[in-house]
Motif scaffolding. Sequence first.
Motif, PDB file in Angstrom:
ATOM      1  N   VAL A 229     -10.592  -7.357   2.783  1.00  0.00           N
ATOM      2  CA  VAL A 229      -9.726  -6.556   1.925  1.00  0.00           C
ATOM      3  C   VAL A 229     -10.066  -5.073   2.069  1.00  0.00           C
ATOM      4  O   VAL A 229     -11.220  -4.670   1.909  1.00  0.00           O
ATOM      5  CB  VAL A 229      -9.835  -7.001   0.450  1.00  0.00           C
ATOM      6  N   HIS A 230      -9.051  -4.295   2.416  1.00  0.00           N
ATOM      7  CA  HIS A 230      -9.221  -2.848   2.570  1.00  0.00           C
ATOM      8  C   HIS A 230      -7.873  -2.156   2.528  1.00  0.00           C
ATOM      9  O   HIS A 230      -6.831  -2.775   2.748  1.00  0.00           O
ATOM     10  CB  HIS A 230      -9.939  -2.512   3.885  1.00  0.00           C
ATOM     11  N   PHE A 231      -7.915  -0.880   2.239  1.00  0.00           N
ATOM     12  CA  PHE A 231      -6.726  -0.031   2.244  1.00  0.00           C
ATOM     13  C   PHE A 231      -6.932   1.101   3.250  1.00  0.00           C
ATOM     14  O   PHE A 231      -8.024   1.664   3.313  1.00  0.00           O
ATOM     15  CB  PHE A 231      -6.521   0.645   0.873  1.00  0.00           C
ATOM     16  N   HIS A 232      -5.883   1.439   3.964  1.00  0.00           N
ATOM     17  CA  HIS A 232      -5.871   2.673   4.737  1.00  0.00           C
ATOM     18  C   HIS A 232      -5.331   3.727   3.776  1.00  0.00           C
ATOM     19  O   HIS A 232      -4.274   3.523   3.163  1.00  0.00           O
ATOM     20  CB  HIS A 232      -4.963   2.554   5.965  1.00  0.00           C
ATOM     21  N   VAL A 233      -6.051   4.816   3.617  1.00  0.00           N
ATOM     22  CA  VAL A 233      -5.655   5.885   2.705  1.00  0.00           C
ATOM     23  C   VAL A 233      -5.199   7.047   3.568  1.00  0.00           C
ATOM     24  O   VAL A 233      -6.003   7.654   4.290  1.00  0.00           O
ATOM     25  CB  VAL A 233      -6.828   6.296   1.791  1.00  0.00           C
ATOM     26  N   ILE A 234      -3.909   7.336   3.483  1.00  0.00           N
ATOM     27  CA  ILE A 234      -3.310   8.342   4.358  1.00  0.00           C
ATOM     28  C   ILE A 234      -2.754   9.491   3.505  1.00  0.00           C
ATOM     29  O   ILE A 234      -1.747   9.320   2.818  1.00  0.00           O
ATOM     30  CB  ILE A 234      -2.168   7.741   5.221  1.00  0.00           C
ATOM     31  N   PRO A 235      -3.419  10.659   3.525  1.00  0.00           N
ATOM     32  CA  PRO A 235      -2.856  11.823   2.837  1.00  0.00           C
ATOM     33  C   PRO A 235      -1.597  12.276   3.579  1.00  0.00           C
ATOM     34  O   PRO A 235      -1.580  12.293   4.814  1.00  0.00           O
ATOM     35  CB  PRO A 235      -3.947  12.891   2.936  1.00  0.00           C
ATOM     36  N   ARG A 236      -0.562  12.644   2.830  1.00  0.00           N
ATOM     37  CA  ARG A 236       0.710  13.016   3.443  1.00  0.00           C
ATOM     38  C   ARG A 236       1.072  14.456   3.111  1.00  0.00           C
ATOM     39  O   ARG A 236       0.847  14.917   1.993  1.00  0.00           O
ATOM     40  CB  ARG A 236       1.820  12.076   2.957  1.00  0.00           C
ATOM     41  N   TYR A 237       1.659  15.132   4.069  1.00  0.00           N
ATOM     42  CA  TYR A 237       2.030  16.530   3.874  1.00  0.00           C
ATOM     43  C   TYR A 237       3.130  16.913   4.859  1.00  0.00           C
ATOM     44  O   TYR A 237       3.257  16.333   5.931  1.00  0.00           O
ATOM     45  CB  TYR A 237       0.820  17.449   4.038  1.00  0.00           C
ATOM     46  N   SER A 238       3.923  17.906   4.474  1.00  0.00           N
ATOM     47  CA  SER A 238       5.062  18.332   5.292  1.00  0.00           C
ATOM     48  C   SER A 238       4.693  19.365   6.353  1.00  0.00           C
ATOM     49  O   SER A 238       5.390  19.480   7.361  1.00  0.00           O
ATOM     50  CB  SER A 238       6.179  18.876   4.400  1.00  0.00           C
TER      51      SER A 238
END
Length: 150
Positions: A95-104
């Motif tokens: 069990v894991h999450f990919h944490v992806i910060p998003r920006y324009s």
Amino acid sequence: MDRSAAPNATMTKFGFPETVVADYDAWTVQLRPKQVTFGSLVLVCKARAKAFHEIGAAAFGELERATTDIERVLAKLVGYERVNYLMLMMVDPDVHFHVIPRYSQPRSFAGKTFADAGWPGPPDLKTGIDTDATLRAELVAALRTEWTRG
């Protein structure tokens, strides 16, 4: 986590212990070696759980603290506009999450430019920067420094 305890396979795949940014009782936050966007992380449950419901009450309870810390640190370091938590578990079964910060708009760090190729749609996991040991160490150090500022 007791560093002498064996990490699960997902933790190891993502570079444990060198990539560890923060450590909790039930979770570890690690730098994602391929930076889909600047500050991409993985939030890995230390249990050898293969399904989300198997992680247990303590791990569920600790998610609030871990995600609050993640978002606080990434807001300061990255200045994200959104954060995506992706629980894919197709290749890495723990069990894991990919944490992806998003920006324009692109972000810069250590002489590198980090674009968000998928913005404003889903993150493009096939793009990004494959970090070398030097860049990984710089990213981990910057994230750890921000973590300790609380």
